[in-house]
Design a protein around this motif. Structure first.
Motif, mmCIF file in Angstrom:
data_model
loop_
_atom_site.group_PDB
_atom_site.id
_atom_site.type_symbol
_atom_site.label_atom_id
_atom_site.label_comp_id
_atom_site.label_asym_id
_atom_site.label_seq_id
_atom_site.Cartn_x
_atom_site.Cartn_y
_atom_site.Cartn_z
ATOM 1 N N LYS A 18 -8.580 5.413 -13.165
ATOM 2 C CA LYS A 18 -9.514 5.363 -14.269
ATOM 3 C C LYS A 18 -10.056 6.135 -14.615
ATOM 4 C CE LYS A 18 -13.957 3.326 -12.765
ATOM 5 N NZ LYS A 18 -14.791 2.483 -11.955
ATOM 6 N N ASP A 19 -10.300 7.791 -13.709
ATOM 7 C CA ASP A 19 -10.198 8.545 -14.056
ATOM 8 C C ASP A 19 -9.316 9.698 -14.992
ATOM 9 O OD1 ASP A 19 -13.312 8.215 -12.837
ATOM 10 O OD2 ASP A 19 -12.227 8.350 -10.873
ATOM 11 N N GLU A 20 -9.537 10.630 -15.180
ATOM 12 C CA GLU A 20 -8.852 11.754 -16.008
ATOM 13 C C GLU A 20 -8.256 12.556 -14.998
ATOM 14 O OE1 GLU A 20 -6.523 12.698 -19.333
ATOM 15 O OE2 GLU A 20 -7.733 11.182 -19.350
ATOM 16 N N GLU A 21 -9.352 12.735 -14.340
ATOM 17 C CA GLU A 21 -8.609 14.041 -13.101
ATOM 18 C C GLU A 21 -7.559 13.063 -12.391
ATOM 19 O OE1 GLU A 21 -13.313 15.162 -13.980
ATOM 20 O OE2 GLU A 21 -11.294 13.081 -13.675
ATOM 21 N N VAL A 22 -7.851 11.919 -12.173
ATOM 22 C CA VAL A 22 -6.633 11.712 -10.731
ATOM 23 C C VAL A 22 -5.047 11.331 -11.948
ATOM 24 C CG1 VAL A 22 -5.707 9.317 -9.550
ATOM 25 C CG2 VAL A 22 -8.341 10.471 -9.733
ATOM 26 N N LYS A 23 -5.532 10.719 -13.403
ATOM 27 C CA LYS A 23 -4.189 11.213 -14.014
ATOM 28 C C LYS A 23 -3.314 11.984 -14.177
ATOM 29 C CE LYS A 23 -6.421 7.736 -17.671
ATOM 30 N NZ LYS A 23 -6.392 7.327 -18.919
ATOM 31 N N LYS A 24 -4.820 13.625 -13.959
ATOM 32 C CA LYS A 24 -4.075 15.035 -14.510
ATOM 33 C C LYS A 24 -3.028 14.833 -12.985
ATOM 34 C CE LYS A 24 -4.646 16.205 -18.544
ATOM 35 N NZ LYS A 24 -4.355 16.247 -19.488
ATOM 36 N N LEU A 25 -3.885 14.763 -11.501
ATOM 37 C CA LEU A 25 -2.623 14.846 -10.470
ATOM 38 C C LEU A 25 -1.824 14.359 -10.296
ATOM 39 C CD1 LEU A 25 -6.703 15.770 -8.809
ATOM 40 C CD2 LEU A 25 -4.516 17.059 -9.155
ATOM 41 N N ALA A 26 -1.623 12.928 -11.348
ATOM 42 C CA ALA A 26 -0.036 12.231 -11.116
ATOM 43 C C ALA A 26 0.508 12.919 -10.551
ATOM 44 C CB ALA A 26 0.012 11.355 -11.835
#
Length: 804
Positions: free
Chosen positions: A572-580
């Motif tokens: 949902k959050d771009e930050e969470v995507k980046k931290l994948a």
């Protein structure tokens, strides 16, 4: 009433402004005799909401107003100048023959004498300077005509002892003038209680006026080109510095907020070195820099002469820098309210959106960016817990009254009982306070220097002599910290102040960076560090004690939700995507916990046996919890630990196998008998002793010395420790001694928050993993521990080996 408001709206029309609904509501409330709090976002015109009705009413009465009519409390000096400009503009708009005066630590002696001879109608001052005025003879006449008292930025004062100063001052002022009390505040989680603190027992008919203004905030995380799988604190920040340059160049002016003064110095130095073309276009601003330099920076920023300013919380509040287009936050702000405040420095006009760029210092701080955005949407703001029963502040206040026109115990007892802070004070406690300042109480009665008050023929208590009065006036206030040394060039120009403990760690000839300059220490003379310019490119960066901010409970709650999002692969959050990549590595090596789970990692390395816990409650709670767990485990097995912690978790390290499962079965997370266990585990005596140093200074037990002849920090510390031990042995019921323990537990270890965290953990499912390698979650904690022991170069090589 209608005519008064019509006068204000006529002036607004001439300026092309339109009065907002909350401003009209505030004006009507004042004219109806009400008081309360105006709750509105930064840049919405709340100063005019609090000021104009009083001015317009004075215009309608059409008579000369003598003496102070309005007291306006400004919590920081930088705010006062803009308030003075705003007030003067309003005076001219209402066509009044009034003057505005600023009284704070920067006010010259000549200006203070001028204000004493002829009081300004609007007095803009600080809590400390207000108490200095209460210590002046004739203060009753000076404040007799006050009509309005405004506590600005009340959300910043509440939760500090400066708010207690205001409570006590108001308890006196309310009995010598017919005034209305208003607070001006941005949103905090307990604004109703904040109103109760401000008004005391006069809050029955109080009004809370909320501006129905939806302030828009836009948060832009600054991402690295590639996300590393093993984050560590401080590593990522400067690597992203190049991404700041387009932001600086793309805006007319930018504020770059750091959380500490050391970080401020580091970033300014780095930007200038890596981009020399910015020299003269960027500046630095923090509380230790000399006042003249700070004033120049504020004025240059206001006039649009600077592209950017690297700053700390010294520019958090109230300075209406109209040219500021963008804000950069370096590192997690650790609190939603602080983030709101800083973001509000841009878009500082009604209807404008505030934009803030978030630059993390390590990868996990990206989660704070996502958490902050969610908290903004959900309007989750931290509460500020008010200080109560601060007897050190009360003792200082009682001596203040004795220095001026004398202390009437019966009258003052009734007044202070009306405050929020001292509503529960008993007669016995009151008599103890009086006894303590009259003859030193049970422990110090044999020493004349603690017999501070004498009774006159009218039955009033007055200060014993002029020497004591002079020392007291110089010690008024509750902002205490390490002793500061002035930093000056050999030819006399002052640069600011640095804490004594840092300068005592370097020698003559050593180079350090301060106020954007490389400086060589020549010598230390009395309380001044004499320096000269250095051409060296390397040097130490000053560190200031107490600079690190703990994660707030509100932000911690949302952070745990973001970690669950990473566990469930919700993008949902771009930050969470980046931290994948980090979440994937964490899953491979260990586990990513859900909100219903509590993760513990147990492993062995060449350093010993490690156990990592992840409460995600902030470093203060983790400090106390780590010590508690170590103590509880040591009761099962004779074992010693090294402890490391950050905002996300903590580590217990031992050279022996740690009986974790046995400890859990024996009640590792229990809250039963928690208070006694905390007392045993953290050496509460030492913590209280450190806390007592500040209490002793506020209460007047120790004196820091006169200008040019300050006491050394180690002497102050030894003096306060001596008092602590005397009270411990001879007077354990001493209220100041007991206060030190309660403050250490509640404000340093956050005992209530620790208890709630243990209750939460007890209800969660424990997930214990045994990783073969260090995980992304434990890595920042591990690096923080290693950083204290080895050089940066060796640290980098050690980290490379651990991540292979």
């Amino acid at each position: 009433m209608h005519q008064v408001i019509a006068d204000i709206e006529t002036w607004f029309d001439r300026l092309g402004w339109k009065a907002l609904d909350f401003q009209k509501e505030a004006w009507k409330a004042f004219l109806s005799g009400q008081q309360g709090i105006i709750n509105a976002p930064t840049g919405s015109g709340k100063s005019y909401a609090g000021l104009l009705a009083c001015l317009a009413q004075a215009k309608r009465k059409n008579k000369k107003a003598t003496g102070v009519q309005i007291i306006w409390i400004s919590p920081i000096r930088a705010l006062a100048k803009e308030l003075a400009i705003t007030s003067q503009k309003a005076i001219e708009g209402m066509d009044l023959d009034w003057s505005v005066g600023v009284r704070n630590g920067d006010t010259s002696s000549a200006e203070r004498q001028k204000q004493k001879r002829k009081a300004p109608q609007i007095l803009i001052t600080t809590p400390e300077s207000l108490h200095i005025l209460l210590a002046s003879k004739g203060y009753v006449d000076y404040f007799r005509n006050v009509k309005l008292f405004v506590a600005d930025e009340w959300h910043e004062l509440i939760g500090t002892k400066r708010a207690v100063l205001i409570e006590l001052a108001l308890s006196r002022l309310k009995h010598i003038s017919q005034m209305q009390i208003w607070g001006i505040s941005a949103t905090i989680g307990n604004i109703d209680q904040a109103q109760e603190v401000l008004l005391g027992n006069d809050n029955m008919d109080a009004v809370l006026i909320r501006a129905k203004i939806e302030k828009k905030y836009r948060v832009f995380p600054i991402y690295p080109d590639t996300m590393e799988k093993f984050p560590w604190a401080g590593h990522l920040g400067l690597k992203l510095s190049e991404k700041l340059i387009p932001i600086i160049n793309g805006n007319k002016s930018t504020l770059i907020f750091t959380n500490t003064r050391s970080q401020c110095e580091i970033w300014y130095h780095h930007l200038i070195n890596s981009h020399p073309e910015l020299s003269g276009a960027i500046a630095m601003h923090h509380g230790s820099i000399d006042r003249e330099l700070r004033t120049w920076v504020e004025e240059a920023l206001h006039l649009g002469k600077l592209k950017a300013v690297v700053c700390t919380s010294s520019l958090d509040l109230g300075v209406d820098f109209r040219p500021v287009d963008a804000i950069v936050q370096i590192g997690g702000p650790k609190g939603v309210a602080r983030f709101f405040q800083r973001a509000g420095r841009s878009g500082h006009r009604p209807g404008e959106a505030s934009q803030i760029y978030f630059l993390p210092t390590h990868a996990l701080e990206f989660l704070e960016s996502a958490a902050l955005r969610q908290a903004i949407v959900q309007k989750k703001i931290e509460a500020k817990e008010p200080y109560i029963r601060s007897f050190d502040v009360l003792i200082q206040y009682l001596v203040t009254l004795s220095v001026s026109d004398g202390l009437n115990p019966e009258e003052i007892f009734s007044e202070i009982k009306s405050t929020f802070s001292f509503s529960s004070i008993s007669l016995d406690e009151w008599n103890w306070c009086l006894s303590f300042i009259i003859h030193g109480g049970k422990s110090l009665y044999a020493y004349d220097e603690f017999k501070k008050l004498v009774k006159d023929e009218q039955g009033l208590f007055r200060i014993a002599n002029n020497r004591m009065a002079r020392r007291h006036r110089m010690s008024i206030g509750t902002i205490v910290g390490a002793t500061m040394l002035n930093v000056k060039f050999q030819r006399g120009a002052s640069l600011g102040h640095i804490e004594e403990y840092f300068l005592s760690s370097i020698h003559s000839g050593d180079v350090f960076w301060f106020a954007g300059r490389a400086l060589e220490l020549v010598r230390i003379k009395e309380m001044t560090a004499i320096v000269k310019k250095s051409s060296k490119k390397t040097g130490k960066i000053p560190a200031w004690l107490g600079g690190k901010l703990p994660l707030s409970s509100m932000l911690a709650e949302v952070l745990r939700e973001k970690i669950e999002m990473g566990a469930l692969d919700k993008k949902k959050d771009e930050e969470v995507k980046k931290l994948a990549p980090i979440f994937e590595t964490q899953k491979e090596l260990s586990h990513v916990p859900l909100s219903s789970q509590f993760l513990i990692e147990k492993m062995e390395s060449r350093d010993g046996y490690h156990v990592f816990f992840y409460p995600i409650e902030g470093k203060f709670v983790h400090e106390g919890m780590a010590s508690l767990f170590a103590w509880r485990i040591a009761r099962l097995k004779e074992i010693s630990f090294s402890i490391a912690y950050n905002d996300y978790g903590f580590e217990l390290l031992s050279d022996q196998e740690i009986p974790l499962e046995e400890a859990i079965d024996s009640g590792l997370f229990d809250t039963a008998d928690l208070f006694n266990h905390i007392q045993a585990s953290i050496n509460s005596n030492e913590m209280a002793k450190r806390r007592f140093r500040d209490i002793a200074a506020i209460a007047g037990l120790i004196f820091k010395g006169y200008p040019g002849n300050k006491q050394k920090e180690r002497h102050l510390q030894s003096s306060s420790q001596l008092f602590f031990e005397v009270f411990k042995d001879l007077e354990p019921e001493n209220l100041l001694y007991r206060q030190a323990f309660s403050e250490a537990l509640e404000f340093q270890l956050e005992e209530t928050r620790l208890r709630n965290a243990l209750k939460r953990i007890s209800s969660q499912k424990l997930i214990i993993t045994h990783p073969e390698r260090f995980t992304p979650f434990c890595f920042p904690i591990l690096v923080d521990r290693l950083r204290e022991k080895i050089s940066f170069e060796n640290l980098e090589s050690r980290i490379k080996k651990m991540t292979l």
